[in-house]
Design an enzyme around this catalytic site. Sequence first.
Site, mmCIF file in Angstrom:
data_model
loop_
_atom_site.group_PDB
_atom_site.id
_atom_site.type_symbol
_atom_site.label_atom_id
_atom_site.label_comp_id
_atom_site.label_asym_id
_atom_site.label_seq_id
_atom_site.Cartn_x
_atom_site.Cartn_y
_atom_site.Cartn_z
ATOM 1 N N CYS A 121 0.962 -1.511 0.126
ATOM 2 C CA CYS A 121 -0.196 -0.101 0.262
ATOM 3 C C CYS A 121 0.806 0.959 0.172
ATOM 4 O O CYS A 121 0.437 2.350 -0.915
ATOM 5 C CB CYS A 121 -1.089 -0.169 0.647
ATOM 6 S SG CYS A 121 -0.336 -0.102 2.412
ATOM 7 N N ASP A 156 -7.402 5.170 -2.284
ATOM 8 C CA ASP A 156 -7.159 4.795 -1.414
ATOM 9 C C ASP A 156 -6.648 3.054 -2.316
ATOM 10 O O ASP A 156 -7.457 2.354 -3.075
ATOM 11 C CB ASP A 156 -8.542 3.643 -0.829
ATOM 12 C CG ASP A 156 -8.530 2.480 0.521
ATOM 13 O OD1 ASP A 156 -6.982 2.007 0.244
ATOM 14 O OD2 ASP A 156 -9.475 2.158 1.886
ATOM 15 N N HIS A 206 -6.203 0.358 -1.552
ATOM 16 C CA HIS A 206 -6.015 -1.470 -0.858
ATOM 17 C C HIS A 206 -7.294 -2.176 -1.415
ATOM 18 O O HIS A 206 -7.866 -3.381 -0.988
ATOM 19 C CB HIS A 206 -6.140 -0.988 0.570
ATOM 20 C CG HIS A 206 -5.576 -0.791 1.617
ATOM 21 N ND1 HIS A 206 -5.793 0.477 1.975
ATOM 22 C CD2 HIS A 206 -4.753 -1.391 2.215
ATOM 23 C CE1 HIS A 206 -4.460 1.316 2.874
ATOM 24 N NE2 HIS A 206 -4.048 -0.638 2.722
#
Length: 471
Positions: A168, A363, A365
Site C-alpha cells: 500500500c 485508497d 487497498h
Amino acid sequence: MKNYISDRTDTASTDCSDRICSSVSAKAGARNRKSSKSSLWSAFLVSAFSLFDTHSDSRVCHKKSQATGTRSHGWSEVVKRVTNIGSMRRIQERVLGYKTNVSNSISDIWLLGVCYRICLEGPSQEAVHSNGYAAFSEDFCSRILMTYRKGFVSIGDSKYSSDVHWGCMLRSSQMLVAQALLVHRLGRSWRKPLHQPFDRDYIEILHMFGDSEDSPFSIHNLVKAGESYALAPGSWVGPYAMCRRWETLIRSKIEKEGLQDKSFPMAIYVVSGDEDGERGGAPVLCIEDASRNCSEFSKNQIEWSPILLLVPLVLGLDKVNPRYLPLLAATFTFPQSLGILGGRPGASTYIVGAQDDKVFYLDPHEVQQAVNINKDDMEADTSSYHCNVIRQIPLESIDPSLAIGFYCRDKDDFDDFCSRASELAAESNGAPLFTVTQSRHSPKSSRSHEADFLDAADDAEGSAQDDWQLL
C-alpha cells in the site's frame, strides 16, 4: 493559521464566519420523504444543467441574530433545502457515477492547491449553493488511482506476483508521483476526458506505472531500488524509506540514461533534518541543495529545472500532535501541493485534500487484476486507474509518520513555494513542519521579510523536537 489561508483566497472566497450551521435530524428527513421526491423532479425539470449543481450539506447557515419569531419559517427553509440537496446528490450519483462517503459540511474544500466553494453568500446574505461540489468531484475522480494488483510477473527472484497486504505504501507513492507527472505534462487544470481517444501524455504516464519491469516506475523497479536498504518484496515500508526509494530509482535512471530519458523530467529532492532525516528537529529545505539537485539533473545545461520535493515527517508517537494539524491542512492550499503519503497506522493512503478537520484520500487497498497499458493505445481501458468513490477520514486519525509532496515547475514557482512555506513556519508557534534556509550554514530563513521563526522555535515552550522520533 486562519489568517494565512484567508489571505491566499481573498479573491475567491467570502467570509462565512458570522453565520452558524443548523443540522436537520433524521426524523425530519423521514417526515419529508414525499417532499424530497417532489423536489427531485422539480429540480430535474428546471434545467438540464442542474444535474451538475451538486450539494454536499444537510446543514444550512442562518444568522446568529435571527429573531425567535422567524425560527419556524427558518426550519421550513432548512427542510426544503435538505430535500433538494438529497435529490440532487442522488441524481448525480446515478447519472454521473459519482459516489460520496463524506461529511455534509458547507466549508470550502482544498484539493491539491485548488479551492472549491461549496457555499456562497447571496445578495440577501442567505447561503446559496454553488456548483463547487460537482467541480470538486470531477477533479477528484481525475486523479490517478494505484491499487493492489494480482497476477503480474513475479518480482525479481521472488515468488510474489501480487502486492496484496504489503504494497500500500508503494502504491500511495506511485499516486503522488503520477500526480507530479500529470501536472508537469498536462497542467493542474487537466481532467480525464469523458470519451476516447485519450491524451497521449495521459496514456504514457499510465504506462510508466504498469506492473512489469518494462515500466520505469512499476512496483518491480521500486522494490529493486530498495535493495540498498535491505528491503525485499513482501516487506512493508514507511514514508521515509519510500522517499529514499524514489530518490534512488530516479537518480539511477538519470545516471544510466542521461537526459535522453524523458520518463521523469524533473529533479528530486528529499528534504531531511540535520541528521539526514532520521532523528531530531524539523526537516530543513536548503535552497542551495535544491539548486544543486537541479544542476545535477540537467547535467549543468540549465540553471534550474522542474523539481519534486518530498518531505518525510514524524509528528508524534501514536498520533499526530494536535498543533501540527492546521499546518498539515494548510499545505493543501499551496499551488505546488502533491498531497500526503499517510493514512491509518499500517494502512497507507494517498491524501489529496482537506475540508474542516477532515481529509480526502484515495485508497490503494482494493485488489485488481494487473494491467499494463500500451503507450500507443489511445483507446485503452483506464477505468481501473480512477476512483468514483469520494472518501474522508478525520485528519487527527492519520498516522504521525507521513510524507508531504510538492512540485515546482520553475525557479519562480520554487520561490513562491519557499515564501509560502516560510510564512507557514512563522505562524507555527515554534513548531514548524519544516523550515527553509539558504544554505546549510544559514542560521535563519532565507526570506528576510519573514519573522525569525527559527529563533522562536528555540524559545517556544515545549520544543517541537520532543515530538520527533526515529523514522
